[in-house]
Write a protein that holds these residues in place. Structure first.
Motif, PDB file in Angstrom:
ATOM      1  N   ILE A 191      42.620 -48.897 -13.565  1.00 18.82           N
ATOM      2  CA  ILE A 191      43.067 -48.749 -14.943  1.00 18.82           C
ATOM      3  C   ILE A 191      44.592 -48.681 -14.981  1.00 18.82           C
ATOM      4  N   ILE A 193      47.741 -47.716 -17.556  1.00 21.81           N
ATOM      5  CA  ILE A 193      48.036 -46.942 -18.759  1.00 21.81           C
ATOM      6  C   ILE A 193      49.508 -47.105 -19.102  1.00 21.81           C
ATOM      7  N   PHE A 213      42.426 -39.332 -17.984  1.00 27.83           N
ATOM      8  CA  PHE A 213      41.758 -40.499 -17.404  1.00 27.83           C
ATOM      9  C   PHE A 213      41.248 -40.205 -15.994  1.00 27.83           C
ATOM     10  N   TYR A 224      50.473 -46.395 -14.042  1.00 26.83           N
ATOM     11  CA  TYR A 224      50.889 -46.011 -15.377  1.00 26.83           C
ATOM     12  C   TYR A 224      52.384 -46.246 -15.565  1.00 26.83           C
ATOM     13  N   LEU A 241      45.716 -49.271 -22.880  1.00 21.00           N
ATOM     14  CA  LEU A 241      44.887 -49.251 -21.682  1.00 21.00           C
ATOM     15  C   LEU A 241      44.499 -50.672 -21.299  1.00 21.00           C
TER      16      LEU A 241
END
Length: 245
Positions: A191, A193, A213, A224, A241
């Motif tokens: 992921i 961010i 998260f 991120y 996201l």
């Protein structure tokens, strides 16, 4: 990759040359102009490439320095499929990582070769390259290195990409948790961010958001980027996201 508590605010910029964007559409010029404007008109002429039906695919140039390649196509006509296939084949020779972004479902042959994202509308076509490239090149609390991004994308089994945006503030993070539980699958590989926040926010607000998260989704990889934006006030935050399943 350092954790947020270990990271220091960064002001330096990285190099544009780790990315390349191919826009395969008869309207490629307009898309290219929008992306250039959203990236503050980058000086590198090798970043964004417009490809239409008359483009000679033999002139495609992909180099080993091109680590991450974005392909944007709507797959309305056969020539677009041929162009995507040629780019993928040349990119794989150089071990580039490829993100295919389209308004339509991409042909099945591509789904097992590259990351794929089906945009909900035209505005989303450019959202992912804008966020990922911009996070590397915009100075902020955390400035992502292209090498980190490349390592983050290394996987043998490619999957689909999901994209969300959410506006909140530190006092409403519980509602944000509900949004995650209601909208995001728990089987997440990686992921990304990006957090844009007002000057009233604290660095801890970024840490708290990223921790949500980590605790709820527990992805294998997390990366991120964050920076202050003068367009936000009263501790507002806009969270973007990009999820790799």
């Amino acid at each position: 990759m350092p954790t947020l508590s270990e990271s220091q605010p960064q002001t330096g910029q990285h190099n544009w040359t780790d990315f390349k964007v191919f826009i395969i559409d008869e309207n490629s010029g307009n898309y290219a102009k929008q992306l250039e404007e959203s990236l503050n008109n980058p000086e590198n002429p090798d970043l964004i490439h417009e490809i239409n039906e008359s483009f000679n695919l033999e002139n495609l140039k992909i180099f080993k320095k091109d680590k991450i390649i974005f392909i944007i196509s709507n797959f309305k006509e056969n020539w677009q499929e041929n162009a995507v296939r040629e780019i993928i084949n040349k990119a794989r020779e150089n071990k580039s990582k490829i993100l295919l972004i389209t308004l339509n479902n991409p042909p099945l042959e591509f789904k097992n070769k590259v990351y794929t994202f089906k945009a909900r509308n035209e505005n989303q076509l450019l959202a992912i390259p804008k966020l990922l490239i911009g996070s590397v090149l915009t100075p902020g609390l955390v400035c992502i290195d292209p090498d980190d991004m490349y390592e983050y994308l290394i996987r043998k089994d490619y999957g689909k990409i999901e994209y969300f945006s959410y506006k909140t503030n530190p006092n409403m993070l519980n509602k944000f948790k509900d949004f995650i539980n209601d909208n995001i699958s728990k089987n997440i590989k990686s992921i990304f961010i990006q957090i844009e926040l007002s000057y009233e926010n604290q660095f801890k607000d970024v840490e708290d958001t990223v921790s949500i998260f980590k605790n709820i989704l527990n992805p294998e990889n997390i990366i991120y980027s964050a920076w202050f934006d003068k367009n936000y006030e009263n501790k507002e935050m806009k969270i973007y996201l990009i999820i790799f399943n």
